[in-house]
Design a protein around this motif. Structure first.
Motif, short mmCIF file in Angstrom:
data_model
loop_
_atom_site.label_atom_id
_atom_site.label_comp_id
_atom_site.label_asym_id
_atom_site.label_seq_id
_atom_site.Cartn_x
_atom_site.Cartn_y
_atom_site.Cartn_z
N ALA A 38 0.82 -1.21 0.00
CA ALA A 38 0.00 0.00 0.00
C ALA A 38 0.85 1.27 0.00
CB ALA A 38 -0.94 0.00 1.20
N LEU A 39 2.00 1.21 0.67
CA LEU A 39 2.86 2.38 0.77
C LEU A 39 3.69 2.62 -0.48
CD1 LEU A 39 4.33 2.24 4.40
CD2 LEU A 39 3.04 4.14 3.40
N PHE A 40 4.22 1.53 -1.06
CA PHE A 40 5.20 1.68 -2.14
C PHE A 40 4.60 1.25 -3.48
CE2 PHE A 40 7.71 0.93 1.75
CZ PHE A 40 8.42 2.12 1.79
N ASN A 41 3.56 1.94 -3.90
CA ASN A 41 2.91 1.58 -5.16
C ASN A 41 2.83 2.75 -6.13
OD1 ASN A 41 0.94 3.07 -3.92
ND2 ASN A 41 -0.74 1.66 -4.39
N GLY A 42 3.83 3.62 -6.05
CA GLY A 42 3.94 4.67 -7.05
C GLY A 42 3.21 5.96 -6.76
N GLY A 43 2.92 6.25 -5.50
CA GLY A 43 2.24 7.49 -5.16
C GLY A 43 3.10 8.71 -5.43
N LYS A 44 2.46 9.85 -5.67
CA LYS A 44 3.18 11.09 -5.99
C LYS A 44 3.82 11.70 -4.75
CE LYS A 44 -0.61 12.63 -8.03
NZ LYS A 44 -1.34 11.38 -8.32
N ARG A 45 3.37 11.32 -3.56
CA ARG A 45 3.93 11.83 -2.30
C ARG A 45 3.72 13.34 -2.15
NH1 ARG A 45 3.82 6.66 -0.97
NH2 ARG A 45 5.82 5.56 -0.88
N VAL A 46 2.60 13.84 -2.62
CA VAL A 46 2.35 15.28 -2.54
C VAL A 46 2.32 15.77 -1.09
CG1 VAL A 46 0.63 17.09 -2.98
CG2 VAL A 46 1.17 15.42 -4.76
N ARG A 47 1.71 15.01 -0.21
CA ARG A 47 1.59 15.44 1.19
C ARG A 47 2.94 15.48 1.90
NH1 ARG A 47 -2.03 13.07 -1.24
NH2 ARG A 47 -4.22 13.74 -1.20
N PRO A 48 3.76 14.43 1.82
CA PRO A 48 5.09 14.54 2.41
C PRO A 48 5.92 15.66 1.78
CG PRO A 48 4.63 12.26 1.83
CD PRO A 48 3.49 13.08 1.32
N ILE A 49 5.80 15.83 0.47
CA ILE A 49 6.55 16.89 -0.21
C ILE A 49 6.15 18.25 0.35
CG2 ILE A 49 6.76 18.11 -2.41
CD1 ILE A 49 6.66 15.25 -3.72
N LEU A 50 4.87 18.44 0.61
CA LEU A 50 4.41 19.69 1.22
C LEU A 50 5.05 19.91 2.59
CD1 LEU A 50 0.58 20.27 0.67
CD2 LEU A 50 2.41 21.95 0.44
N VAL A 51 5.13 18.84 3.38
CA VAL A 51 5.78 18.95 4.69
C VAL A 51 7.21 19.45 4.52
CG1 VAL A 51 6.56 17.70 6.75
CG2 VAL A 51 4.34 17.13 5.71
N TYR A 52 7.95 18.84 3.60
CA TYR A 52 9.35 19.23 3.38
C TYR A 52 9.46 20.65 2.85
CZ TYR A 52 10.98 14.37 3.94
OH TYR A 52 11.30 13.13 4.43
N LEU A 53 8.62 21.01 1.88
CA LEU A 53 8.73 22.34 1.27
C LEU A 53 8.45 23.45 2.28
CD1 LEU A 53 7.01 21.86 -2.22
CD2 LEU A 53 9.46 22.00 -1.72
N VAL A 54 7.41 23.26 3.10
CA VAL A 54 7.10 24.29 4.10
C VAL A 54 8.20 24.34 5.16
CG1 VAL A 54 5.47 24.95 5.92
CG2 VAL A 54 4.61 24.17 3.71
N ASN A 55 8.68 23.20 5.58
CA ASN A 55 9.78 23.15 6.54
C ASN A 55 10.98 23.95 6.04
OD1 ASN A 55 12.56 21.66 6.98
ND2 ASN A 55 11.38 21.22 8.83
N GLN A 56 11.33 23.76 4.78
CA GLN A 56 12.50 24.44 4.22
C GLN A 56 12.25 25.92 4.00
OE1 GLN A 56 15.86 22.72 3.34
NE2 GLN A 56 14.74 22.13 5.19
N MET A 57 11.04 26.27 3.56
CA MET A 57 10.72 27.68 3.35
C MET A 57 10.85 28.47 4.65
SD MET A 57 7.22 29.46 1.96
CE MET A 57 6.42 29.41 3.56
N LEU A 58 10.52 27.83 5.76
CA LEU A 58 10.57 28.51 7.06
C LEU A 58 11.89 28.30 7.80
CD1 LEU A 58 6.93 27.75 8.28
CD2 LEU A 58 7.80 29.83 7.20
N GLY A 59 12.88 27.75 7.10
CA GLY A 59 14.21 27.64 7.67
C GLY A 59 14.41 26.46 8.60
N GLY A 60 13.61 25.42 8.45
CA GLY A 60 13.73 24.25 9.30
C GLY A 60 14.81 23.29 8.85
N LYS A 61 14.97 22.21 9.61
CA LYS A 61 15.92 21.15 9.28
C LYS A 61 15.16 19.98 8.65
CE LYS A 61 18.91 22.25 13.22
NZ LYS A 61 19.47 21.73 14.52
N ASP A 187 0.61 22.38 7.97
CA ASP A 187 0.81 22.62 9.40
C ASP A 187 1.98 21.80 9.95
OD1 ASP A 187 -1.25 24.40 9.50
OD2 ASP A 187 -2.60 23.16 10.71
N LEU A 188 2.08 20.55 9.53
CA LEU A 188 3.17 19.69 10.01
C LEU A 188 4.53 20.22 9.55
CD1 LEU A 188 1.64 16.13 9.48
CD2 LEU A 188 1.99 17.30 11.65
N GLY A 189 4.57 20.74 8.33
CA GLY A 189 5.82 21.33 7.86
C GLY A 189 6.21 22.54 8.68
N ALA A 190 5.23 23.38 8.99
CA ALA A 190 5.51 24.57 9.80
C ALA A 190 5.94 24.18 11.22
CB ALA A 190 4.29 25.47 9.84
#
Length: 292
Positions: A38-61, A187-190
């Motif tokens: 279920a996890l590794f079947n070719g998903g786009k990972r939009v939600r995790p990517i959002l977490v990473y992008l917001v984290n980085q935009m706000l200067g996170g690690k 929110d999780l990214g922030a």
């Protein structure tokens, strides 16, 4: 770096984290196989990517974003397994592959979804040095996932198959069913960046609201204009099941205009963040222009 390269980089990062953390030794290996399927079947990972992008935009690690990125993907994947079940959407294909209950069996699919949901919340408690942040993250994901978020959206969807909805009802349904988890990712990214500014959260949620609805409008359009091989599920399945969709309510031209408006709203919402928000702008572009 292009947005496609950025997306690929973060897809690979969350996949590697999930691969390392999902249990591979169990008294019932078939459950683990179904979870990984279920996890590794070719998903786009939009939600995790959002977490990473917001984290980085706000200067996170980035390392602080790994657990919440993986957690939200676990919850999203569980929801797809359950949505595909015969008692709900009764789909045989997901991302071009047999759905979990077809590849395994119905009981195993239900249990795999249950386990993925639990595992997602377990991941949010990994960093024992950040108990307050962990609690905030658990609250965000729980609220977005349950009867005030994704689950009630699916319940409303099932209860209104074959019924006429107003535009307001349709938007409310998808704000819960699809938008809630996308906003949770923001929110999780922030939170993972250490942000505590309420104005920042409010501005980012406007972006999340817009791309959440845009994602669904685009899905509805692809259900009609896409093809089974590209979109990874039976083309026209929503029409066949008489589901309420944006093209059904607004017509195809109206749905495309709605998508354009939502894209503009998303871009406008992150303008105050300046150049640092460019990856979020490009993600909005990707969402509205994708072919699957």
């Amino acid at each position: 770096m292009t947005i496609k390269n950025t997306l690929k980089q973060y897809q690979q990062r969350v996949d590697a984290y999930l691969d390392q953390t999902v249990l591979k030794d169990s008294i019932e290996p078939r459950l683990q196989e179904a979870m990984r399927y279920a996890l590794f079947n070719g998903g786009k990972r939009v939600r995790p990517i959002l977490v990473y992008l917001v984290n980085q935009m706000l200067g996170g690690k980035l390392e602080d974003a790994d657990a919440p990125a993986a957690a939200i993907e676990c919850v999203h994947s569980y929801s797809l397994v359950h949505d595909d079940l015969p008692a709900m959407d009764d789909d045989d294909l997901r991302r071009g592959k047999p759905t979990c209950h077809i590849a395994f069996d119905e009981a195993t699919a239900i249990l795999a979804g249950d386990a993925l949901q639990c595992f997602g919340f377990e991941l949010l408690t990994q960093d024992e040095e950040q108990p307050n942040r962990n609690l905030k993250m658990v609250k965000v994901l729980a609220k977005a996932s349950g009867d005030s978020g994704m689950v009630v959206g699916q319940a409303f969807d099932l209860a209104n198959v074959g019924k006429s909805l107003t535009l307001e009802q349709l938007e409310a349904m998808h704000a819960h069913k699809t938008g809630a988890l996308l906003n949770a990712a923001v929110d999780l990214g922030a939170l993972s960046s250490g942000c505590n500014d309420n104005d920042t959260f409010a501005q980012l949620r406007r972006y999340g609201d817009a791309i959440g609805l845009a994602f669904q409008v685009k899905d509805d359009i692809l259900d009609i204009e896409g093809d089974t091989e590209t979109i990874g599920k039976p083309q026209g399945s929503d029409v066949e099941q008489d589901k309420p969709t944006y093209p059904a309510l607004l017509g195809m031209d109206g749905a495309k205009e709605k998508l354009r408006q939502l894209h503009q709203e998303a871009v406008a919402a992150v303008q105050p963040f300046g150049d640092a928000a460019q990856p979020l702008v490009e993600l909005a572009d990707f969402i509205v222009n994708r072919d699957h």
